[in-house]
Scaffold this active site. Structure first.
Site, mmCIF file in Angstrom:
data_model
loop_
_atom_site.group_PDB
_atom_site.id
_atom_site.type_symbol
_atom_site.label_atom_id
_atom_site.label_comp_id
_atom_site.label_asym_id
_atom_site.label_seq_id
_atom_site.Cartn_x
_atom_site.Cartn_y
_atom_site.Cartn_z
ATOM 1 N N ASP A 186 -8.784 -0.825 2.144
ATOM 2 C CA ASP A 186 -8.793 -0.281 0.775
ATOM 3 C C ASP A 186 -10.046 -0.713 0.021
ATOM 4 O OD1 ASP A 186 -6.473 0.965 1.202
ATOM 5 O OD2 ASP A 186 -5.315 0.017 -0.384
ATOM 6 N N THR B 84 -0.628 4.504 -4.533
ATOM 7 C CA THR B 84 0.633 4.375 -5.274
ATOM 8 C C THR B 84 0.519 5.137 -6.599
ATOM 9 O OG1 THR B 84 0.606 2.128 -4.413
ATOM 10 C CG2 THR B 84 2.398 2.694 -5.870
ATOM 11 N N ASP C 70 0.843 -1.190 0.000
ATOM 12 C CA ASP C 70 0.000 0.000 0.000
ATOM 13 C C ASP C 70 0.883 1.246 0.000
ATOM 14 O OD1 ASP C 70 -2.335 1.507 0.274
ATOM 15 O OD2 ASP C 70 -2.056 1.630 2.434
#
Length: 536
Positions: free
Chosen positions: A404, A103, A69
């Site tokens: 997430d 990212t 992550d």
């Protein structure tokens, strides 16, 4: 500088054209900022996409974290350069805005900075670059919105697809078939019909318990605590038809307010003190018992012991189950779930403040025990997820991945549009912005063209991380998009280009739009900085 200043001073004031300004330092600072920010972006670039690598982070106190992550990696990195810190903040804000794509946002920012660097070298002014980026960003959002496919919350399959796309790039990707539907059901169960746009993820509590595998993760319709029932005096460990009180006061003898010691010189006085303490505690427990309460959740206390051995003994005699050391920040969640009120003083202990449940029991799980409260009457809109894992690293990563996935579903609830994944939207943006740049005049056209080229970094990196030939893949991808196949993307599993929507690789519109907006804002900010002043 003195040598430069001297000849300037001797010249007549009238000639404006011959003044000399030293821009070298400003350019140096700008390039230093860009380089350090790019270094941060390159560090997380390899962990983008389903075939991305994971990072092992070793903290100062010897703790080891394995994660994919972006926000977690950057959060744990000790970044000293101020401009590079902005990229860490950038991934944090993407985490809070969309939850996924942490990212991506850093990689896009890094690519934009690289393009800006070459524009600066060509002598384009930073303000011009900054304004053009802003324009291009606005246009990019419009293009993305035009590409998006609307989705309904009743269409559970689409929601599950987008959640599993988010999970595919994580360490626990092989469990995406289990975790994705779990995340969707968890979010859908906490949506308030009066405010259907808003999901508060604090209503979903994730409880981690070591042991088992990630396969054993499940939602619990009720409450789960990673705590034992206090067994000090042989109290009950299973209660049916429970009446539950959440208390924020202590069941222990009172202390003096100031630090002082009481000297007792006589045994009879000593007995009187102990007797008073006993009567005080008994009085409290009688009031509690009178309301019919048989399960007590006691908040952790810092002032004095929340319960003493004596009070536990009397509570056990009264057949009241005790769960102590409930964290303060859990109180709100517990009271919302049980539909009860927290009680701050023994005088306010009334039956209408209690919560009701069919069963409160302690269950063995792995090497420890957990406490389950099930069959809650008038349960609030909350849900608990019990996450299992074979070791602490997997457990933490499973929790982050689940978070997430929950965020992705939350994005879809607040903005109900889906777009393709797999680098398809980025290439399409790159193509359309490139065409638009040709229409623009002057420097703007150059800057927008650079913005368009920078977006190709996402499909390029996806291909590179999957071990494919990035140049061949990106070229073919461009070709497909030029022929009008909007949803053509990189299928990493097959290692070729396919229609990504048919492969069920989808992501919420909000993830992409917020990634591009935030990355552009951050880059514009770095572009505008021309000096770093340290204040001691």
């Amino acid at each position: 500088m003195a040598a430069v200043a001297a000849p300037m001073a001797s010249k007549p004031r009238g000639s404006k054209a011959e003044s000399f300004v030293d821009n070298k330092r400003r350019e140096d600072i700008r390039f230093a900022n860009i380089n350090s920010a790019r270094a941060v972006s390159d560090a997380v670039r390899t962990s983008l996409g389903p075939k991305g690598m994971d990072k092992m982070i070793s903290t100062a106190n010897g703790e080891v974290i394995i994660t994919n992550d972006g926000a977690t990696i950057l959060n744990k990195m000790e970044v000293l350069q101020p401009a590079a810190k902005m990229l860490v903040e950038l991934s944090k804000s993407q985490d809070s805005a969309a939850g996924d794509g942490t990212t991506t946002v850093v990689v896009i920012a890094g690519a934009l900075l690289k393009e800006c660097q070459s524009l600066l070298t060509n002598g384009i002014h930073p303000t011009v670059i900054s304004d053009s980026l802003h324009k291009a960003c606005g246009k990019a959002i419009d293009i993305l919105t035009a590409m998006a496919v609307p989705v309904e919350l009743t269409d559970r399959d689409s929601l599950v697809k987008s959640a599993s796309t988010s999970l595919n790039s994580k360490v626990v990707s092989q469990y995406s078939t289990l975790l994705a539907p779990l995340a969707v059901d968890a979010v859908l169960s906490v949506i308030d019909p009066e405010k259907p746009e808003i999901v508060d993820l604090r209503d979903i509590k994730i409880v981690k318990k070591l042991g088992g595998t990630v396969d054993d993760t499940h939602t619990v319709n009720g409450l789960v605590f990673d705590k034992k029932v206090s067994r000090a005096a042989g109290g009950p460990t299973r209660v049916e038809n429970a009446k539950i009180a959440v208390i924020q006061f202590q069941i222990s003898p009172p202390k003096t307010d100031i630090e002082q010691s009481i000297v007792v010189s006589d045994y009879t006085q000593m007995d009187r003190i102990l007797k008073e303490e006993r009567n005080y505690i008994l009085g409290m427990i009688k009031k509690i018992k009178a309301t019919g309460c048989n399960v007590l959740l006691i908040q952790k206390s810092i002032l004095r012991d929340a319960v003493t051995d004596l009070s536990l003994h009397y509570l056990a005699k009264a057949k009241i189950m005790v769960i102590k050391d409930v964290e303060r920040d859990e109180i709100e969640f517990i009271t919302k779930t049980l539909n009860c009120l927290p009680i701050a003083n023994i005088e306010h202990f009334r039956a209408e403040k209690l919560g009701h449940a069919d069963l409160v029991e302690e269950a063995s799980l792995g090497d420890g025990k957990i406490l389950k409260i099930t069959g809650i009457k008038d349960m609030g809109r909350t849900t608990s997820v019990l996450v299992r894992g074979s070791n602490q690293l997997v457990l933490d990563e499973a929790e982050r991945s689940l978070h997430d996935a929950l965020c992705v579903v939350r994005c879809l609830v607040s903005k109900r549009f889906l777009i393709a994944g797999g680098g398809a939207p980025e290439i399409e943006l790159s193509r359309q912005l490139g065409a638009w740049a040709k229409v623009l005049h002057g420097m703007e056209g150059y800057c927008v063209k650079s913005f368009a080229e920078a977006l190709e970094v996402i499909p390029y990196t996806l291909a590179e991380n999957a071990g494919l030939n990035p140049i061949a893949i990106v070229t073919e991808l461009r070709n497909k998009h030029a022929q009008g196949e909007i949803n053509a993307g990189i299928n990493v599993r097959k290692g070729q280009i396919t229609n990504i929507l048919e492969e069920n690789v989808v992501q919420p519109l909000l993830v992409s739009t917020s990634a591009i907006t935030l990355a552009t804002e951050c880059v514009r900010m770095i572009m505008k900085i021309d000096d770093i002043v340290t204040v001691r």
